[in-house]
Design a protein around this motif. Structure first.
Motif, PDB file in Angstrom:
ATOM      1  N   LEU A 142       0.832  -1.215   0.000  1.00 43.43           N
ATOM      2  CA  LEU A 142       0.000   0.000   0.000  1.00 43.43           C
ATOM      3  C   LEU A 142       0.860   1.256   0.000  1.00 43.43           C
ATOM      4  N   ARG A 143       1.962   1.209   0.746  1.00 37.29           N
ATOM      5  CA  ARG A 143       2.848   2.375   0.756  1.00 37.29           C
ATOM      6  C   ARG A 143       3.572   2.537  -0.578  1.00 37.29           C
ATOM      7  N   TYR A 195       1.108   4.146  -3.009  1.00 36.66           N
ATOM      8  CA  TYR A 195       0.965   5.596  -2.854  1.00 36.66           C
ATOM      9  C   TYR A 195       2.239   6.328  -3.266  1.00 36.66           C
ATOM     10  N   ARG A 199      -7.778  11.902  -1.935  1.00 30.68           N
ATOM     11  CA  ARG A 199      -7.545  11.267  -0.644  1.00 30.68           C
ATOM     12  C   ARG A 199      -7.974   9.818  -0.792  1.00 30.68           C
ATOM     13  N   PHE A 200      -7.266   8.915  -0.121  1.00 32.32           N
ATOM     14  CA  PHE A 200      -7.489   7.493  -0.310  1.00 32.32           C
ATOM     15  C   PHE A 200      -7.754   6.835   1.035  1.00 32.32           C
ATOM     16  N   VAL A 201      -8.887   6.168   1.132  1.00 34.27           N
ATOM     17  CA  VAL A 201      -9.185   5.401   2.336  1.00 34.27           C
ATOM     18  C   VAL A 201      -9.120   3.929   1.961  1.00 34.27           C
ATOM     19  N   PHE A 202      -8.198   3.225   2.590  1.00 35.01           N
ATOM     20  CA  PHE A 202      -8.017   1.801   2.306  1.00 35.01           C
ATOM     21  C   PHE A 202      -8.771   0.987   3.355  1.00 35.01           C
ATOM     22  N   LEU A 203      -9.815   0.289   2.906  1.00 37.59           N
ATOM     23  CA  LEU A 203     -10.589  -0.565   3.811  1.00 37.59           C
ATOM     24  C   LEU A 203      -9.922  -1.931   3.821  1.00 37.59           C
ATOM     25  N   ARG A 204      -9.332  -2.274   4.970  1.00 39.42           N
ATOM     26  CA  ARG A 204      -8.567  -3.518   5.073  1.00 39.42           C
ATOM     27  C   ARG A 204      -9.259  -4.528   5.978  1.00 39.42           C
ATOM     28  N   ALA A 216     -14.524  -2.737   8.392  1.00 39.77           N
ATOM     29  CA  ALA A 216     -14.576  -1.531   7.551  1.00 39.77           C
ATOM     30  C   ALA A 216     -15.359  -1.802   6.275  1.00 39.77           C
ATOM     31  N   ARG A 218     -19.060  -1.679   6.821  1.00 40.77           N
ATOM     32  CA  ARG A 218     -19.619  -0.316   6.848  1.00 40.77           C
ATOM     33  C   ARG A 218     -19.961   0.157   5.442  1.00 40.77           C
ATOM     34  N   GLY A 240      -6.888   8.960  -9.232  1.00 43.47           N
ATOM     35  CA  GLY A 240      -7.486   7.631  -9.155  1.00 43.47           C
ATOM     36  C   GLY A 240      -6.997   6.730 -10.277  1.00 43.47           C
ATOM     37  N   TRP A 269     -14.565  15.128   3.182  1.00 36.75           N
ATOM     38  CA  TRP A 269     -14.105  14.613   1.894  1.00 36.75           C
ATOM     39  C   TRP A 269     -15.298  14.134   1.079  1.00 36.75           C
ATOM     40  N   ASN A 290     -15.419   9.534  -4.791  1.00 32.02           N
ATOM     41  CA  ASN A 290     -15.406   9.661  -6.243  1.00 32.02           C
ATOM     42  C   ASN A 290     -15.662   8.288  -6.876  1.00 32.02           C
ATOM     43  N   PHE A 291     -14.780   7.341  -6.655  1.00 33.09           N
ATOM     44  CA  PHE A 291     -15.063   5.970  -7.084  1.00 33.09           C
ATOM     45  C   PHE A 291     -14.315   5.001  -6.177  1.00 33.09           C
TER      46      PHE A 291
END
Lengths: 193, 193
Positions: free
Chosen positions: B30-31, B34, B50-55, B59, B62, B126, B161, B164-165
């Motif tokens: 993941l690092r 990015y 901005r990136f939210v990684f659901l691991r 999560a 949700r 993206g 935030w 977007n996709f």
């Protein structure tokens, strides 16, 4: 995993060039560029982007009055200027592009969804163009500094395409570059949940 | 010019995967993802994505109520789901990201330009994420089939935030793929002037 030379060429050492060597961009290079970028994923394979490649001095002169002052010199001297546009009626191609379902119907009666889909996916395809250019050894200089409405009047009055952004293409000579600007850290731009 | 193996991995044989091998995506991957995508060009280095990684499974649960029915199974089983979002107040970072000029002022008083810039450049980023994933040997499954407003409520109510996709990330097992869909020809999507 690509090797470091490839990762550098695509991401780490690639730069938005402002000044160009006279080396031209060939017919074969433009076709190779499109034949790569076209494979990038889009929603329902919608492929809404359209690309106008300005190759002649006359075509670039038509663009001049729409450019921001700071973008004129580098754009007039670029071997090729790509207008990354999109077709608001992209969905008319869906019976061919997405034969699995009646995807045309998802968009044809929903102008807001159609516009959002065209802009998002047309922009993704613009990014694929930047990456494909770098992948085949071209430099790319993307720009938003221009009058979109004016470009649409000048180039798209008949067919109704909408301009999105511009990309100068060629072989940069490395002059006129700023030092590399910082990027947000992983912790600033990303969250893990 | 990248070699054929690299061009295939990025564009020609890469597929949007629908089913995943259990192999995890590591912290390091993941690092690395990015640290490649962050170098892709954005307007005035604005870097609005901005990136939210659901691991965790929690999560992803949700996210479930916001997903279109057809996207639930592949998303719940993906090793990581990235929410590609953007920060509408991206311009507050510009004094750091673009120190050459007062770029913050171009956007702070012009909400329409700020929104367009955030959406366009956040979308470009993206696409860089998709390409960077493929470059480091991950498969990417981008999706627009979800309720953006609901995702914003669930994940971004506090920080503001905008989603977007989505992009599923992992190692695809190749099952559940359609045959490759056709693309527009050069002559259909491009014009040379």
């Amino acid at each position: 995993m690509l090797d470091d030379v490839a990762l550098d060429a695509l991401f780490r050492t690639a730069r938005t060039q402002n000044s160009w060597r006279p080396a031209p961009v060939s017919d074969e290079e433009l076709r190779a560029l499109y034949d790569l970028l076209k494979w990038g994923p889009t929603s329902a394979n919608s492929s809404p982007a359209r690309f106008v490649f300005l190759r002649s001095a006359e075509a670039r002169e038509r663009l001049r009055p729409a450019l921001s002052a700071g973008n004129i010199d580098k754009t007039m001297s670029a071997p090729v200027v790509a207008i990354v546009a999109y077709d608001p009626r992209f969905y008319d191609e869906l019976p061919k592009l997405f034969p699995h379902a009646d995807a045309r119907a998802w968009f044809a009666g929903n102008p807001e969804l159609a516009e959002e889909t065209a802009f998002r996916n047309g922009t993704l395809q613009g990014a694929y163009l930047i990456m494909a250019a770098r992948a085949i050894g071209l430099d790319a200089g993307p720009m938003s500094g221009f009058d979109r409405a004016r470009v649409d009047e000048i180039f798209f009055a008949e067919r109704g395409w909408k301009s999105n952004f511009l990309v100068n293409l060629g072989h940069g000579d490395g002059t006129g570059l700023f030092d590399r600007s910082p990027r947000l850290t992983f912790g600033e731009a990303c969250e893990e949940l």
